[in-house]
Design an enzyme around this catalytic site. Structure first.
Site, PDB file in Angstrom:
ATOM      1  N   ASN A  77       0.842  -1.186   0.000  1.00  0.00           N
ATOM      2  CA  ASN A  77       0.000   0.000   0.000  1.00  0.00           C
ATOM      3  C   ASN A  77       0.885   1.246   0.000  1.00  0.00           C
ATOM      4  O   ASN A  77       2.110   1.159   0.014  1.00  0.00           O
ATOM      5  CB  ASN A  77      -0.953  -0.028   1.198  1.00  0.00           C
ATOM      6  CG  ASN A  77      -2.257   0.674   0.931  1.00  0.00           C
ATOM      7  OD1 ASN A  77      -2.287   1.692   0.248  1.00  0.00           O
ATOM      8  ND2 ASN A  77      -3.338   0.136   1.468  1.00  0.00           N
ATOM      9  N   HIS A 107      22.949   0.014  13.047  1.00  0.00           N
ATOM     10  CA  HIS A 107      24.210   0.654  13.407  1.00  0.00           C
ATOM     11  C   HIS A 107      24.780  -0.006  14.657  1.00  0.00           C
ATOM     12  O   HIS A 107      24.034  -0.557  15.463  1.00  0.00           O
ATOM     13  CB  HIS A 107      23.988   2.152  13.661  1.00  0.00           C
ATOM     14  CG  HIS A 107      23.408   2.847  12.475  1.00  0.00           C
ATOM     15  ND1 HIS A 107      24.170   3.338  11.453  1.00  0.00           N
ATOM     16  CD2 HIS A 107      22.121   3.118  12.135  1.00  0.00           C
ATOM     17  CE1 HIS A 107      23.395   3.883  10.536  1.00  0.00           C
ATOM     18  NE2 HIS A 107      22.154   3.754  10.925  1.00  0.00           N
ATOM     19  N   GLY A 134      -0.917  -1.497   8.721  1.00  0.00           N
ATOM     20  CA  GLY A 134      -0.350  -0.182   8.472  1.00  0.00           C
ATOM     21  C   GLY A 134       0.549   0.320   9.588  1.00  0.00           C
ATOM     22  O   GLY A 134       0.320   0.063  10.761  1.00  0.00           O
ATOM     23  N   THR A 157      10.420  -6.813  16.683  1.00  0.00           N
ATOM     24  CA  THR A 157      11.831  -6.846  17.063  1.00  0.00           C
ATOM     25  C   THR A 157      12.384  -8.267  17.138  1.00  0.00           C
ATOM     26  O   THR A 157      13.588  -8.446  17.224  1.00  0.00           O
ATOM     27  CB  THR A 157      12.050  -6.165  18.425  1.00  0.00           C
ATOM     28  OG1 THR A 157      11.282  -6.859  19.405  1.00  0.00           O
ATOM     29  CG2 THR A 157      11.631  -4.698  18.375  1.00  0.00           C
ATOM     30  N   LYS A 158      11.497  -9.271  17.148  1.00  0.00           N
ATOM     31  CA  LYS A 158      11.903 -10.679  17.254  1.00  0.00           C
ATOM     32  C   LYS A 158      11.081 -11.498  16.282  1.00  0.00           C
ATOM     33  O   LYS A 158      10.011 -11.086  15.841  1.00  0.00           O
ATOM     34  CB  LYS A 158      11.675 -11.192  18.676  1.00  0.00           C
ATOM     35  CG  LYS A 158      12.566 -10.503  19.687  1.00  0.00           C
ATOM     36  CD  LYS A 158      12.392 -11.074  21.067  1.00  0.00           C
ATOM     37  CE  LYS A 158      13.330 -10.320  22.005  1.00  0.00           C
ATOM     38  NZ  LYS A 158      13.137 -10.669  23.387  1.00  0.00           N
TER      39      LYS A 158
END
Length: 180
Positions: A77, A107, A134, A157-158
């Site tokens: 989308n 980083h 979304g 995150t996992k």
């Protein structure tokens, strides 16, 4: 870069490749809805490893394009971003809501390494028949299993297993998805 090691993003070859991608992205994002064939030609050059039936609603942004591998009938989308410094593998029939962000780039946590300007990346894999709501953010190194649903606004995150609904920040499994 592709090996997940520290690299210099300002390297001339990488800078030239990003510039090429940015020029194609500008053409894509400036194209009109009725320029279907024109958009398809741009997408074939920008994302050469896309399956049949890719539907990408501009605006769209990525770093290189060639590190994105997409199955058949995938939909993006409006306003999605794919930082494809490392490989991004997306299965068939996967749907992305507006503003979804996919980040392979990262980083160093150590401030001295970070100050050097070097960065690195971790690949992302998203399975078949996945729906990502979304404004979700997919972080470096994450895998999302087949048929799973990621709730809007989640920060993944996992790894997320197959056949689950997961949501939140950080994204967690909420429940198993029942078979039809």
């Amino acid at each position: 870069m592709l090996a997940g090691e520290l690299y210099d993003a300002l390297d001339k070859q990488l800078s030239d490749e990003r510039l090429k991608a940015r020029l194609l992205i500008k053409e894509l994002n400036d194209s009109r809805e009725d320029q279907v064939e024109y958009r398809l030609r741009i997408l074939k050059e920008l994302i050469p490893h896309a399956g049949e039936g890719l539907w990408l609603q501009p605006p769209f942004f990525c770093d290189y394009g060639y590190n994105i591998k997409i199955g058949d009938k995938v939909f993006f989308n409006f306003n999605c971003v794919v930082l494809d410094v490392a490989p991004v593998n997306i299965g068939s029939r996967t749907l992305f809501g507006p503003n979804v962000q996919i980040y392979t780039a990262t980083h160093p946590m150590n401030h001295e390494e970070r100050a050097s300007g070097l960065e690195f990346a971790k690949p992302i894999t998203i399975g078949n028949d996945v729906w990502i709501g979304g404004s979700a953010v997919i972080c470096p190194g994450v895998s999302i299993g087949d048929r799973s649903v990621i709730g809007a606004g989640s920060v993944v995150t996992k790894d997320i297993p197959a056949d689950v609904f997961a949501a939140g920040n950080p994204c967690k499994v909420i429940r198993l998805l029942a078979e039809d």
